[in-house]
Design a protein around this motif. Structure first.
Motif, PDB file in Angstrom:
ATOM      1  N   MET A   1       0.831  -1.206  -0.057  1.00  0.00           N
ATOM      2  CA  MET A   1      -0.015  -0.071   0.234  1.00  0.00           C
ATOM      3  C   MET A   1       0.982   1.306  -0.093  1.00  0.00           C
ATOM      4  O   MET A   1       1.995   1.271   0.588  1.00  0.00           O
ATOM      5  CB  MET A   1      -1.020  -0.170   1.285  1.00  0.00           C
ATOM      6  N   THR A   2       0.355   2.419  -0.577  1.00  0.00           N
ATOM      7  CA  THR A   2       1.113   3.694  -0.864  1.00  0.00           C
ATOM      8  C   THR A   2       0.926   4.572   0.241  1.00  0.00           C
ATOM      9  O   THR A   2      -0.496   4.698   0.849  1.00  0.00           O
ATOM     10  CB  THR A   2       0.618   4.163  -2.218  1.00  0.00           C
ATOM     11  N   THR A   3       1.888   5.185   0.581  1.00  0.00           N
ATOM     12  CA  THR A   3       1.540   6.278   1.678  1.00  0.00           C
ATOM     13  C   THR A   3       2.017   7.687   1.000  1.00  0.00           C
ATOM     14  O   THR A   3       2.982   7.769   0.141  1.00  0.00           O
ATOM     15  CB  THR A   3       3.066   6.327   2.752  1.00  0.00           C
ATOM     16  N   LEU A   4       0.916   8.585   1.107  1.00  0.00           N
ATOM     17  CA  LEU A   4       1.001   9.686   0.208  1.00  0.00           C
ATOM     18  C   LEU A   4       1.643  10.933   1.342  1.00  0.00           C
ATOM     19  O   LEU A   4       1.093  11.153   2.178  1.00  0.00           O
ATOM     20  CB  LEU A   4      -0.606  10.054   0.014  1.00  0.00           C
ATOM     21  N   VAL A   5       2.662  11.367   0.838  1.00  0.00           N
ATOM     22  CA  VAL A   5       3.072  12.528   1.372  1.00  0.00           C
ATOM     23  C   VAL A   5       2.571  13.855   0.691  1.00  0.00           C
ATOM     24  O   VAL A   5       2.906  14.111  -0.417  1.00  0.00           O
ATOM     25  CB  VAL A   5       4.629  12.470   1.316  1.00  0.00           C
ATOM     26  N   ILE A   6       1.859  14.784   1.311  1.00  0.00           N
ATOM     27  CA  ILE A   6       1.207  15.714   0.854  1.00  0.00           C
ATOM     28  C   ILE A   6       1.734  17.121   1.319  1.00  0.00           C
ATOM     29  O   ILE A   6       1.422  17.252   2.575  1.00  0.00           O
ATOM     30  CB  ILE A   6      -0.307  15.543   1.103  1.00  0.00           C
ATOM     31  N   CYS A   7       1.992  18.115   0.551  1.00  0.00           N
ATOM     32  CA  CYS A   7       2.250  19.111   0.734  1.00  0.00           C
ATOM     33  C   CYS A   7       0.993  20.097   0.477  1.00  0.00           C
ATOM     34  O   CYS A   7       0.426  20.287  -0.417  1.00  0.00           O
ATOM     35  CB  CYS A   7       3.345  19.839  -0.024  1.00  0.00           C
ATOM     36  N   VAL A   8       0.629  20.730   1.665  1.00  0.00           N
ATOM     37  CA  VAL A   8      -0.573  21.250   1.619  1.00  0.00           C
ATOM     38  C   VAL A   8      -0.396  22.931   1.570  1.00  0.00           C
ATOM     39  O   VAL A   8       0.313  23.625   2.489  1.00  0.00           O
ATOM     40  CB  VAL A   8      -1.423  21.041   2.929  1.00  0.00           C
ATOM     41  N   ASP A   9      -1.033  23.618   0.735  1.00  0.00           N
ATOM     42  CA  ASP A   9      -0.845  25.044   0.343  1.00  0.00           C
ATOM     43  C   ASP A   9      -2.301  25.666   0.418  1.00  0.00           C
ATOM     44  O   ASP A   9      -3.002  25.832  -0.582  1.00  0.00           O
ATOM     45  CB  ASP A   9      -0.171  25.320  -0.859  1.00  0.00           C
ATOM     46  N   ARG A  10      -2.919  26.027   1.534  1.00  0.00           N
ATOM     47  CA  ARG A  10      -4.160  26.719   1.752  1.00  0.00           C
ATOM     48  C   ARG A  10      -4.228  28.039   1.213  1.00  0.00           C
ATOM     49  O   ARG A  10      -5.449  28.561   0.736  1.00  0.00           O
ATOM     50  CB  ARG A  10      -4.594  26.513   3.136  1.00  0.00           C
ATOM     51  N   SER A  11      -3.033  28.851   1.202  1.00  0.00           N
ATOM     52  CA  SER A  11      -3.246  30.138   0.850  1.00  0.00           C
ATOM     53  C   SER A  11      -3.083  30.095  -0.992  1.00  0.00           C
ATOM     54  O   SER A  11      -3.516  31.221  -1.653  1.00  0.00           O
ATOM     55  CB  SER A  11      -1.997  31.051   0.986  1.00  0.00           C
ATOM     56  N   GLY A  12      -2.808  29.074  -1.688  1.00  0.00           N
ATOM     57  CA  GLY A  12      -2.850  29.163  -3.097  1.00  0.00           C
ATOM     58  C   GLY A  12      -1.597  29.615  -3.688  1.00  0.00           C
ATOM     59  O   GLY A  12      -1.812  29.883  -4.832  1.00  0.00           O
ATOM     60  N   ALA A  13      -0.448  30.031  -2.685  1.00  0.00           N
ATOM     61  CA  ALA A  13       0.588  30.808  -3.226  1.00  0.00           C
ATOM     62  C   ALA A  13       1.335  29.927  -4.290  1.00  0.00           C
ATOM     63  O   ALA A  13       1.863  30.382  -5.395  1.00  0.00           O
ATOM     64  CB  ALA A  13       1.623  31.165  -2.159  1.00  0.00           C
ATOM     65  N   ILE A  14       1.523  28.826  -4.255  1.00  0.00           N
ATOM     66  CA  ILE A  14       2.086  27.785  -5.255  1.00  0.00           C
ATOM     67  C   ILE A  14       1.397  27.524  -6.488  1.00  0.00           C
ATOM     68  O   ILE A  14       2.044  27.971  -7.475  1.00  0.00           O
ATOM     69  CB  ILE A  14       2.351  26.386  -4.674  1.00  0.00           C
ATOM     70  N   GLY A  15       0.114  27.449  -6.385  1.00  0.00           N
ATOM     71  CA  GLY A  15      -0.378  27.598  -7.912  1.00  0.00           C
ATOM     72  C   GLY A  15      -0.447  28.807  -8.440  1.00  0.00           C
ATOM     73  O   GLY A  15      -0.375  28.968  -9.606  1.00  0.00           O
ATOM     74  N   ARG A  16      -0.591  30.032  -7.637  1.00  0.00           N
ATOM     75  CA  ARG A  16      -0.473  31.180  -8.540  1.00  0.00           C
ATOM     76  C   ARG A  16       0.874  31.340  -9.103  1.00  0.00           C
ATOM     77  O   ARG A  16       1.191  32.211 -10.083  1.00  0.00           O
ATOM     78  CB  ARG A  16      -0.806  32.424  -7.568  1.00  0.00           C
ATOM     79  N   ALA A  17       1.958  31.224  -8.266  1.00  0.00           N
ATOM     80  CA  ALA A  17       3.403  31.429  -8.717  1.00  0.00           C
ATOM     81  C   ALA A  17       3.829  30.328  -9.866  1.00  0.00           C
ATOM     82  O   ALA A  17       4.638  30.954 -10.743  1.00  0.00           O
ATOM     83  CB  ALA A  17       4.198  31.060  -7.599  1.00  0.00           C
ATOM     84  N   THR A  18       3.243  29.155 -10.044  1.00  0.00           N
ATOM     85  CA  THR A  18       3.813  28.335 -11.106  1.00  0.00           C
ATOM     86  C   THR A  18       2.643  28.171 -12.198  1.00  0.00           C
ATOM     87  O   THR A  18       2.992  27.738 -13.366  1.00  0.00           O
ATOM     88  CB  THR A  18       3.909  27.048 -10.451  1.00  0.00           C
ATOM     89  N   ASN A  19       1.473  28.446 -11.973  1.00  0.00           N
ATOM     90  CA  ASN A  19       0.340  28.336 -12.892  1.00  0.00           C
ATOM     91  C   ASN A  19       0.136  26.727 -13.616  1.00  0.00           C
ATOM     92  O   ASN A  19       0.062  26.732 -14.584  1.00  0.00           O
ATOM     93  CB  ASN A  19       0.661  29.382 -14.360  1.00  0.00           C
ATOM     94  N   VAL A  20       0.514  26.023 -12.537  1.00  0.00           N
ATOM     95  CA  VAL A  20       0.607  24.514 -13.042  1.00  0.00           C
ATOM     96  C   VAL A  20      -0.726  23.978 -12.319  1.00  0.00           C
ATOM     97  O   VAL A  20      -1.214  24.200 -11.266  1.00  0.00           O
ATOM     98  CB  VAL A  20       1.591  23.743 -12.133  1.00  0.00           C
ATOM     99  N   PRO A  21      -1.460  23.340 -13.026  1.00  0.00           N
ATOM    100  CA  PRO A  21      -2.803  22.621 -12.406  1.00  0.00           C
ATOM    101  C   PRO A  21      -2.546  21.761 -11.190  1.00  0.00           C
ATOM    102  O   PRO A  21      -1.441  20.848 -11.362  1.00  0.00           O
ATOM    103  CB  PRO A  21      -3.539  21.825 -13.837  1.00  0.00           C
ATOM    104  N   MET A  22      -3.300  21.892 -10.332  1.00  0.00           N
ATOM    105  CA  MET A  22      -3.477  21.016  -9.209  1.00  0.00           C
ATOM    106  C   MET A  22      -4.425  19.804  -9.412  1.00  0.00           C
ATOM    107  O   MET A  22      -5.407  20.056  -9.846  1.00  0.00           O
ATOM    108  CB  MET A  22      -3.452  21.908  -8.073  1.00  0.00           C
ATOM    109  N   PRO A  23      -4.085  18.582  -8.712  1.00  0.00           N
ATOM    110  CA  PRO A  23      -2.793  18.375  -7.828  1.00  0.00           C
ATOM    111  C   PRO A  23      -1.701  18.036  -8.696  1.00  0.00           C
ATOM    112  O   PRO A  23      -1.914  17.574  -9.861  1.00  0.00           O
ATOM    113  CB  PRO A  23      -3.128  17.288  -6.767  1.00  0.00           C
ATOM    114  N   VAL A  24      -0.490  18.275  -8.226  1.00  0.00           N
ATOM    115  CA  VAL A  24       0.714  17.621  -8.473  1.00  0.00           C
ATOM    116  C   VAL A  24       1.229  16.669  -7.844  1.00  0.00           C
ATOM    117  O   VAL A  24       1.516  16.686  -6.664  1.00  0.00           O
ATOM    118  CB  VAL A  24       1.625  18.664  -8.674  1.00  0.00           C
ATOM    119  N   ALA A  25       1.565  15.465  -8.504  1.00  0.00           N
ATOM    120  CA  ALA A  25       2.194  14.234  -7.843  1.00  0.00           C
ATOM    121  C   ALA A  25       3.199  13.807  -8.544  1.00  0.00           C
ATOM    122  O   ALA A  25       3.505  13.682 -10.040  1.00  0.00           O
ATOM    123  CB  ALA A  25       0.937  13.117  -7.730  1.00  0.00           C
ATOM    124  N   GLY A  26       3.985  13.031  -7.670  1.00  0.00           N
ATOM    125  CA  GLY A  26       5.169  12.515  -8.364  1.00  0.00           C
ATOM    126  C   GLY A  26       6.606  13.169  -8.042  1.00  0.00           C
ATOM    127  O   GLY A  26       6.491  14.174  -7.995  1.00  0.00           O
TER     128      GLY A  26
END
Length: 378
Positions: A1-26
């Motif tokens: 079974m897989t363990t998911l390591v999740i970086c949470v950004d509630r402010s949305g700063a990462i999405g606004r800075a990179t313009n990458v569709p969320m979520p990003v995995a891998g």
């Protein structure tokens, strides 16, 4: 079974800075996201959060545990919209990887508020909060000071009062003693900090607009507020005269008590007048009388009775005022104080009874409204 390591950004700063569709995995996708976010704003703590999530995933991999590192970032400016977008991204990750557990990486208390959303979908084994260590050498202090000076709001809040105080200091030293000058400057700085800290500046800035709206709307409270202000001035005038009549040898505390004894009735009438004007506005709008507005005049009258009772007690003990006489019987100072306290309690109870019988709100409605207002301010 897989363990998911999740970086949470509630402010949305990462999405606004990179313009990458969320979520990003891998691993590779998140590592590329670190580069994009770091190039956009190297000082953002979200970059450290991304790096920490990669480190946690690497440690799990070294322990021969299957793991996937992922990033979820809010896509809305409102709190509810942000949480819902994160919940949708978590559902996508669950459908994709079917994890057995999650390790949540956050960099602020705001991000930790999303934990119930994560726990409702995936069991959380651990929460890793990133705290960035700040260097404390001279260079870091210089850059922090430079950023502080670049912020216009901070400059006006801190530097302007300090500058005015420093300009007044030589004038005060030339006219008064060193202790009086320092006390005056300290009082000025304290008043300036309270003026800004209690948001009095916002209240004063919005006062003309509120007065204009009240005048155009024809509110009765505008007139009653003016009358209340005049009554308060009269009360202050009579209180000052009463304190002045005591003579120059009277202790300062006795003068203050005499001022309160003479001025409190006028202040109470002024407060009741203003409160009655507000009640008339409620009646004119025909929206029902809210319980706090209905109870306010009784509270003002009750407090005035208690304050005048204590002031009269102290003045009677000092033989400045004669005790009250009723029906040919002279009260002792203690009896006079007890009578005023009982009167204040009775007036307060009458106000509660009238408010509960006439008011359109229950106590539970008032409490719920205050809770809703506190929630909106947060």
């Amino acid at each position: 079974m897989t363990t998911l390591v999740i970086c949470v950004d509630r402010s949305g700063a990462i999405g606004r800075a990179t313009n990458v569709p969320m979520p990003v995995a891998g691993w590779e996708a998140v590592r590329s996201l670190v580069t994009d976010a770091g190039l956009d704003d190297p000082e953002d703590a979200s970059v450290n959060c991304l790096l920490e999530s990669l480190r946690v995933a690497r440690d799990l991999r070294d322990e021969r545990e299957e793991s996937v590192v992922a990033v979820v970032s809010a896509e809305s400016d409102t709190a509810v919209g942000a949480d819902r977008s994160i919940a949708s991204q978590l559902d996508d990750l669950v459908d994709r990887y079917d994890p057995r557990a999650a390790i949540v990486v956050v960099d602020s208390a705001e991000d930790e508020r999303v934990l119930p959303v994560v726990e409702s979908r995936i069991p959380v084994d651990s929460v890793d909060r990133v705290v960035v260590r700040q260097a404390r050498d001279i260079e870091s202090t210089y850059y922090l000071l430079k950023q502080f000076l670049a912020d216009e709001q901070l400059r006006s809040t801190v530097l302007v009062p300090i500058g005015v105080a420093l300009l007044l200091l030589p004038v005060l030293f030339s006219q008064f003693s060193a202790g009086e000058a320092i006390a005056g400057v300290a009082g000025l700085l304290g008043a300036a900090l309270l003026y800004k800290g209690l948001a009095i500046d916002r209240f004063v800035a919005g006062m003309p607009e509120r007065v204009r709206e009240a005048l155009y709307a024809g509110q009765v409270s505008v007139v009653t507020y003016v009358v209340a202000g005049g009554l308060a001035l009269v009360g202050g005038f009579f209180g000052f005269l009463a304190a002045s009549d005591l003579g120059p040898g009277s202790p300062r505390i006795v003068e203050v008590v005499e001022f309160a004894y003479a001025a409190v009735p006028w202040f109470a009438v002024a407060g009741v007048t203003a409160a009655v004007g507000r009640l008339l506005d409620e009646l004119i709008r025909d929206e029902g009388i809210r319980t706090p507005y209905l109870n306010l005049p009784f509270v003002i009258a009750a407090v005035a009775l208690v304050v005048r009772g204590f002031a009269g007690y102290f003045l009677a003990q000092e033989a400045i005022h004669e005790p009250l006489s009723m029906y040919g019987m002279t009260m002792t100072p203690v009896q006079q104080l007890a009578a005023f306290i009982v009167g204040g309690i009775v007036v307060s109870l009458v106000g509660v009874k009238v408010a509960s019988d006439v008011g359109t709100e229950t106590l539970e409605d008032v409490i719920d409204a205050e809770r809703d207002a506190d929630g909106r301010r947060e």
